[in-house]
Design an enzyme around this catalytic site. Structure first.
Site, PDB file in Angstrom:
ATOM      1  N   HIS A 163       0.821  -1.216   0.000  1.00 18.93           N
ATOM      2  CA  HIS A 163       0.000   0.000   0.000  1.00 18.93           C
ATOM      3  C   HIS A 163       0.851   1.260   0.000  1.00 18.93           C
ATOM      4  CE1 HIS A 163      -4.285  -0.955   0.184  1.00 18.93           C
ATOM      5  NE2 HIS A 163      -3.936  -2.064   0.812  1.00 18.93           N
ATOM      6  N   GLU A 172      -4.698  -4.362  12.241  1.00 20.06           N
ATOM      7  CA  GLU A 172      -5.864  -4.072  11.402  1.00 20.06           C
ATOM      8  C   GLU A 172      -6.332  -5.370  10.730  1.00 20.06           C
ATOM      9  OE1 GLU A 172      -6.974  -1.217   7.564  1.00 20.06           O
ATOM     10  OE2 GLU A 172      -4.891  -1.798   7.953  1.00 20.06           O
ATOM     11  N   HIS A 173      -5.439  -6.002  10.004  1.00 18.64           N
ATOM     12  CA  HIS A 173      -5.721  -7.283   9.341  1.00 18.64           C
ATOM     13  C   HIS A 173      -4.883  -8.375  10.011  1.00 18.64           C
ATOM     14  CE1 HIS A 173      -7.505  -5.171   5.827  1.00 18.64           C
ATOM     15  NE2 HIS A 173      -6.502  -4.321   5.983  1.00 18.64           N
ATOM     16  N   HIS A 212     -36.089  14.245  41.954  1.00 14.61           N
ATOM     17  CA  HIS A 212     -36.146  12.856  41.513  1.00 14.61           C
ATOM     18  C   HIS A 212     -37.044  12.041  42.452  1.00 14.61           C
ATOM     19  CE1 HIS A 212     -32.692  13.873  39.030  1.00 14.61           C
ATOM     20  NE2 HIS A 212     -32.652  12.645  38.529  1.00 14.61           N
TER      21      HIS A 212
END
Length: 441
Positions: free
Chosen positions: A266, A334-335, A427
């Site tokens: 990449h 990532e992978h 409340h």
């Protein structure tokens, strides 16, 4: 043995050296943050004029302010320019990715009875708008178009656009336009890098202001997302590509080397490791790399060799499987690809990974393009706390509660005790005898 490719013997590395193996290219964004600040400011102030100027300056692309958006004619021309087999492959991938995310999509609402007469659940609604960032500088990525836009379409997001750098011809990559149209998106804009992120964050004369931006990008894109996080939801951290290929002794090292190059090609800012307890696998893998490089383009060889011979890649030889699993979980890739005759034997030991691809017939290539699960994954150890991009990233949950007259008394009793303990008078009053009297009227 290594021939220039890094061989890291984990048993011989000290703590600091091991920690260095875990670092990614965007670990220190300091210089990038400073460089993108003026870009962001210019886009905020000048809009399309700044986008055109930066396209000329950074992308060497002759884009004019009035030409930021892709036209219908651009889409039509793209289908004529792209080879039929490429269009068929995109159609094949679109079908699988759409099916995966359609199956992933939750029902619009669930409501369970928590106690007799008391119901609670979630209602899912799409976010209003999203910009899908598609990089281009180191290649063309119609796959990223599909991975980012299709789950948004499935989720029901009404306003979806793509922002992507223009090419040197001033045009948007043709396959990107084909993938966008087949995914169901017709808004594609010529603006990449930090300027693209800023355009989606602030809006320009052409690019709509978006609630969220998703998609991978360079450290410039990551830096811009970080600086604009209070203006636009930056999505999951998705920086430069990274992978770990784990291979045990049952694997041919040549196969491991083949897959090691996938994410390494990449760009030089990628990270890629082969992790193995087998010295034989390590040696076979390193010896096989030159033959594979001989079958790749000069640019991809330059990118992948820079990774495997640089500070963020190579072969990691571990003393045993336990050490390999510990390194993988610390790295949180990532992978992650698991090569073994019995890949499922390792799956239960993986705690941190964006995706796990099991077996010799499931290379990262399939996950990146056509298998179906999303390939936009958390990077830089973000997989420790983040998940892959999914239909859920384009949806929000609205909690739903409904209590009947039958269920109210029991819940009110315990709620009043807790409200009183925490000192919240209003409340407590809202579930006191005051309400009981009002409900009788």
């Amino acid at each position: 043995m290594s021939g220039g490719v890094n061989l890291h013997d984990l048993a011989r590395l000290g703590a600091e050296a091991r920690a260095n193996l875990l670092k990614r290219s965007e670990a220190d964004l300091g210089s990038f943050l400073e460089r993108v600040k003026p870009i962001i400011a210019a886009v905020k102030e000048e809009g399309d004029v700044a986008l055109a100027r930066f396209a000329n300056e950074f992308d060497k692309s002759p884009v004019k302010p009035g030409e930021i958006a892709a036209t219908r004619a651009d889409f039509d021309a793209a289908f004529k320019a792209v080879e039929p087999e490429v269009i068929a492959a995109i159609e094949f991938a679109v079908e699988n990715i759409r099916k995966f995310h359609s199956d992933q999509k939750p029902e619009e609402m669930w409501l369970h009875e928590m106690r007799p007469g008391a119901f609670a659940g979630d209602r899912f609604r799409p976010i209003p708008s999203v910009a899908c960032y598609v990089p281009r500088g180191k290649g063309s990525f119609p796959s990223v178009v599909m991975m980012t836009t299709i789950p948004a379409v499935v989720a029901g997001v009404k306003d979806i656009c793509v922002v992507t750098p223009p090419g040197p011809d001033g045009k948007i990559d043709a396959a990107t336009l084909v993938a966008a149209r087949l995914a169901g998106v017709d808004k594609v804009f010529k603006c990449g890098g930090a300027q693209g992120v800023a355009a989606a964050a602030y809006g320009t004369q052409t690019v709509p202001k978006c609630a969220k931006i998703v998609g991978p990008g360079s450290p410039f894109v990551v830096a811009a997302k970080r600086l604009l996080a209070d203006v636009i939801d930056p999505g999951i951290p998705a920086g430069p590509s990274e992978s770990i290929i784990f291979a045990d002794e049952t694997v041919d090292g040549r196969l491991a080397a083949l897959d090691l190059l996938v994410e390494a090609e990449h760009g030089p800012d990628s990270s890629a490791y082969l992790v193995t307890p087998s010295a034989k696998v390590a040696e076979e893998a390193i010896k096989a790399l030159p033959d594979y490089w001989a079958r790749m383009s000069e640019q991809r060889v330059a990118f992948s060799s820079a990774v495997l011979k640089g500070p963020r890649g190579g072969v990691v030889l571990t003393p045993d499987v336990d050490a390999a699993m510990a390194f993988i979980n610390d790295y949180a890739p990532e992978h992650l690809e698991i090569l073994s005759d019995e890949p499922f034997a390792y799956l239960g030991r993986i705690e941190n990974a964006g995706e796990v691809l099991l077996g010799k017939h499931t290379p990262v290539t399939l996950g990146n393009f056509v298998l179906g699960p999303n390939a936009v994954l958390p990077t830089s150890r973000a997989a420790m706390t983040h998940s892959p991009l999914s239909v859920f990233d384009f949806m929000k949950r609205i909690s739903v509660g409904y209590v009947t007259s039958v269920g109210y008394p029991t819940l009110a009793k315990h709620a009043r005790v807790l409200a009183t303990y925490e000192g919240f008078d209003a409340h407590a009053n809202a579930v006191s005898e005051i309400r009981d009297r009002l409900l009788k009227h």
